[in-house]
Design an enzyme around this catalytic site. Sequence first.
Site, PDB file in Angstrom:
ATOM      1  N   HIS A 102       0.816  -1.208   0.000  1.00 18.04           N
ATOM      2  CA  HIS A 102       0.000   0.000   0.000  1.00 18.04           C
ATOM      3  C   HIS A 102       0.855   1.265   0.000  1.00 18.04           C
ATOM      4  CE1 HIS A 102      -4.274  -1.553   1.081  1.00 18.04           C
ATOM      5  NE2 HIS A 102      -3.607  -2.461   0.408  1.00 18.04           N
ATOM      6  N   SER A 162       5.177   7.228   2.595  1.00 20.94           N
ATOM      7  CA  SER A 162       4.098   8.218   2.740  1.00 20.94           C
ATOM      8  C   SER A 162       2.923   7.637   3.535  1.00 20.94           C
ATOM      9  CB  SER A 162       3.621   8.720   1.378  1.00 20.94           C
ATOM     10  OG  SER A 162       3.181   7.652   0.552  1.00 20.94           O
ATOM     11  N   ASN A 166      -7.295   1.834   3.219  1.00 26.33           N
ATOM     12  CA  ASN A 166      -6.439   1.770   4.409  1.00 26.33           C
ATOM     13  C   ASN A 166      -7.204   1.892   5.720  1.00 26.33           C
ATOM     14  OD1 ASN A 166      -4.156   1.600   2.766  1.00 26.33           O
ATOM     15  ND2 ASN A 166      -3.891   3.822   2.684  1.00 26.33           N
ATOM     16  N   HIS A 184      -1.376 -13.421  -0.591  1.00 25.58           N
ATOM     17  CA  HIS A 184      -2.604 -13.823   0.105  1.00 25.58           C
ATOM     18  C   HIS A 184      -2.544 -15.280   0.566  1.00 25.58           C
ATOM     19  CE1 HIS A 184      -5.350 -10.352  -1.501  1.00 25.58           C
ATOM     20  NE2 HIS A 184      -4.371  -9.928  -0.738  1.00 25.58           N
ATOM     21  N   ASP A 212      -6.044 -17.635   2.967  1.00 23.04           N
ATOM     22  CA  ASP A 212      -5.709 -19.005   2.547  1.00 23.04           C
ATOM     23  C   ASP A 212      -6.312 -19.928   3.594  1.00 23.04           C
ATOM     24  OD1 ASP A 212      -4.563 -21.522   2.303  1.00 23.04           O
ATOM     25  OD2 ASP A 212      -2.498 -20.826   2.303  1.00 23.04           O
TER      26      ASP A 212
END
Length: 318
Positions: free
Chosen positions: A64, A74, A92, A191, A238
């Site tokens: 992200h 940032s 977020n 993931h 998962d």
Amino acid sequence: MTNPASAAALLMLLALASTSSAQLSTGFYSSSCPGVYTAVKSVVKSAIAKEKRMGASIVRLFFHDCFVQGCDASLLLDDTASFQGEKMATPNNGSVRGFEVIDAIKSAVEKVCPGVVSCADILAIAARDSVVTLGGPNWGVKVGRRDATTASFSGANNNIPPPTSGLGNLTSLFAAQGLSQKDMVALSGAHTIGLARCTNFRAHVYNETNIDGAFARTRQSGCPSTSGTGDNNLAPLDLQTPTVFENNYYKNLISKKGLLHSDQELFNGGATDAQVQSYVSSQSTFFADFVTGMIKMGDITPLTGSNGEIRKNCRRIN
């Protein structure tokens, strides 16, 4: 008059030299802060020992961060009365986590070599250490990034792929960052660890047909159909091994047990089915492509040289 070929070669060299990623290197801290890696790893390992999920959370912070203004930390900047950061943007807000672990790493690194290592590089190293700690591949992290003095709330809202994304949207959002469809499918394999909130998989488990029925019912049991109820209930991305980094994520997709709409899109009769199949057949192929993708993602428009700063506190500009 120089011949056109050598002029073209010179232009190529100049173009390469001007891309900031050319200034990142695995040896950037070899004399200024050789202890950085040990310092980062020890905090990451203890954080994951305390909470296995934290490894996935740290990898996600890096993702992200890099997708908004490049890998410049940032994302870590807190909102203030006079500054709008990225933490409250839709992808977020209430979702990204692990900031206190990054703070702890920064403190540990500052003890070893104050004022040298950026928060952006700490994120990149911590993401690698998280993958390794949970059983995934190792790689040399390119460093030398500096920290942004700005953030982009709109960039966070627009650049980060939502879980409702189709294959086309996923592919184009990654392409906008210089990442190929192949990189996207490999990086989605992150993931294989971590958890998702009910609000992000509700529509997939209730309304869609490209999902195993028994799996859908299992996930429905922990995620009420009404929006606003149980939104933050968690389920593993998962279903087999949510705290081990391997290729089970792709095996789940082949049996229609992807948790997010965007997960199952990678194996849904489209252009990426064969790549998913290849990762089921060969975990080492997945690991190699994942490493390539992570290094490429880490190269997204870093601040280098005299651009940006080395933050003292990752949450605020100096």
